[in-house]
Scaffold this active site. Sequence first.
Site, PDB file in Angstrom:
ATOM      1  NE  ARG A  75     -11.218-123.698  16.386  1.00  0.00           N
ATOM      2  CZ  ARG A  75     -11.412-124.749  16.570  1.00  0.00           C
ATOM      3  NH1 ARG A  75     -11.619-125.446  17.577  1.00  0.00           N
ATOM      4  NH2 ARG A  75     -11.208-125.763  15.312  1.00  0.00           N
TER       5      ARG A  75
ATOM      6  CE1 TYR B 255     -19.382-100.036  21.876  1.00  0.00           C
ATOM      7  CE2 TYR B 255     -20.029-102.510  22.049  1.00  0.00           C
ATOM      8  CZ  TYR B 255     -19.359-101.067  21.475  1.00  0.00           C
ATOM      9  OH  TYR B 255     -19.034-101.471  20.196  1.00  0.00           O
TER      10      TYR B 255
ATOM     11  CG  ASP C 216     -16.799-103.550  29.633  1.00  0.00           C
ATOM     12  OD1 ASP C 216     -15.632-103.489  29.442  1.00  0.00           O
ATOM     13  OD2 ASP C 216     -17.354-103.674  28.313  1.00  0.00           O
TER      14      ASP C 216
ATOM     15  CE  LYS D  70     -13.903-100.096  21.709  1.00  0.00           C
ATOM     16  NZ  LYS D  70     -15.066-100.401  22.401  1.00  0.00           N
TER      17      LYS D  70
HETATM   18  C1  LIG Z   1     -16.175-101.373  22.246  1.00  0.00           C
HETATM   19  C2  LIG Z   1     -16.522-101.840  23.648  1.00  0.00           C
HETATM   20  C3  LIG Z   1     -17.048-103.095  23.758  1.00  0.00           C
HETATM   21  C4  LIG Z   1     -17.015-104.132  22.284  1.00  0.00           C
HETATM   22  O1  LIG Z   1     -15.672-104.218  21.882  1.00  0.00           O
HETATM   23  P1  LIG Z   1     -15.198-104.441  20.263  1.00  0.00           P
HETATM   24  O2  LIG Z   1     -13.716-104.896  20.675  1.00  0.00           O
HETATM   25  O3  LIG Z   1     -15.469-103.248  19.664  1.00  0.00           O
HETATM   26  O4  LIG Z   1     -15.919-105.787  20.112  1.00  0.00           O
HETATM   27  C5  LIG Z   1     -17.437-103.502  24.892  1.00  0.00           C
HETATM   28  N1  LIG Z   1     -17.670-102.840  25.931  1.00  0.00           N
HETATM   29  C6  LIG Z   1     -17.215-101.259  25.948  1.00  0.00           C
HETATM   30  C7  LIG Z   1     -17.260-100.683  27.081  1.00  0.00           C
HETATM   31  C8  LIG Z   1     -16.585-100.995  24.783  1.00  0.00           C
HETATM   32  O5  LIG Z   1     -16.380 -99.639  24.726  1.00  0.00           O
END
Ligand SMILES: *Cc1c(COP(=O)(O)O)cnc(C)c1O
Length: 377
Positions: free
Chosen positions: A48, A100, A170, A195
């Site tokens: 962890r 998002y 982000d 992603k």
């Molecule tokens: C998908 C996404 C998230 C969240 O991520 P998960 O892996 O689905 O929890 C956050 N920010 C952006 C821009 C995203 O496309």
Amino acid sequence: MCMDISTICVHGCKKKFDTTGAVAVPIFASATFAHPGVGQSTGFDYSRSLNPTNVHLEDTVAALEGGSEAVAFSSGMAAVSALMELFSPGDHIIASDDLYGGTFRLFLHISQKNGVKVSYAAALEDIEKEITPATKAVFIETPSNPMMRVTDMAAVAAVARKHKLLFIVDNTFLTPYFQKPFSHGADIVLHSGTKYLGGHNDTLSGMLVVKDSVLAEKLRFIVKTTGACLSPFDGFLIIRGIKTLAVRMERMQETALKIVQWLLEQNAIKKVYYPGLKEHPDYEISCRQTSGFGGMISFSVRDGKTAERVLENVKVIKYAESLGGVESLITYPMLQTHADLPESERNARGINECLLRLSVGLEAAEDLIADLKQSFI
Ligand SMILES: *Cc1c(COP(=O)(O)O)cnc(C)c1O
């Protein structure tokens, strides 16, 4: 030795946890680690806190972003949730208004309940107006989701520095391959590794990357304490995904540009949102701060019926949430990623029944265009 980003993608930051010479990073499927003596540690105690497979991933992502340290999480939202633990009741955060949907939902239903207030700003001037003595951070996505607006990071960083705010970016959409927020003044870079980093629509993961060691220590403490760490099996898949990040990003962008050109010629398409278009309002900022425009395209069709027809008729392209993988995906932001946004907010942002978002995968551009073409009929 200073290496190109594509080389770092392939080889990562190898620390020698393995003595066999294995070319691929081993999956250290060990929850715990034996101590060599009392008060001694191999550097690993419990997965962890730190796991050798994930350390390889974390060091690789830190190197790609130009940060000093990264922490891996079980999903992008786990990373955002951990990030919010840096703040206390009474604190205030300013976020870009085109976020998002999951991040917006977390801010609205969880952060607010925990006493952290989030307000939204559409433009740089609005950020400054929103700042109060309680403000602790600015959180942006660039390009934004799903409207593909681009924020001038250096300008936001200057405001953040002046007011001693943490600047969080982000970077899920462009990845360090096309955009490096630290070189424009960011303090924390966030990823949904689900992603583009993973890139195969097969694993969830999240990352927080920092430059500052005090901040790194705080984040490490948070993940160790709250527990949303990444499984080393999944860490392995993200490492494997990153090996091809450079070629995937190049090809997806190339295909995206072809699709954008085709969309622009179609009568059924009202508007195309892609930062690589000269007509895009943020084209110049994009050219200044990124080395590419990525593989995400949003577009508005004539009416809601046409949008539904596209979603139901696509064959090669899958009608599914998510983005950044080898399979092209199309989403209906109004009903999917942004369903939790109040309708008035959605409409104000242009997220209506006509808007579709396409994540361009690795299929041939001609096949994707043919698929879209037949879907309108
Ligand atoms: C998908 C996404 C998230 C969240 O991520 P998960 O892996 O689905 O929890 C956050 N920010 C952006 C821009 C995203 O496309």
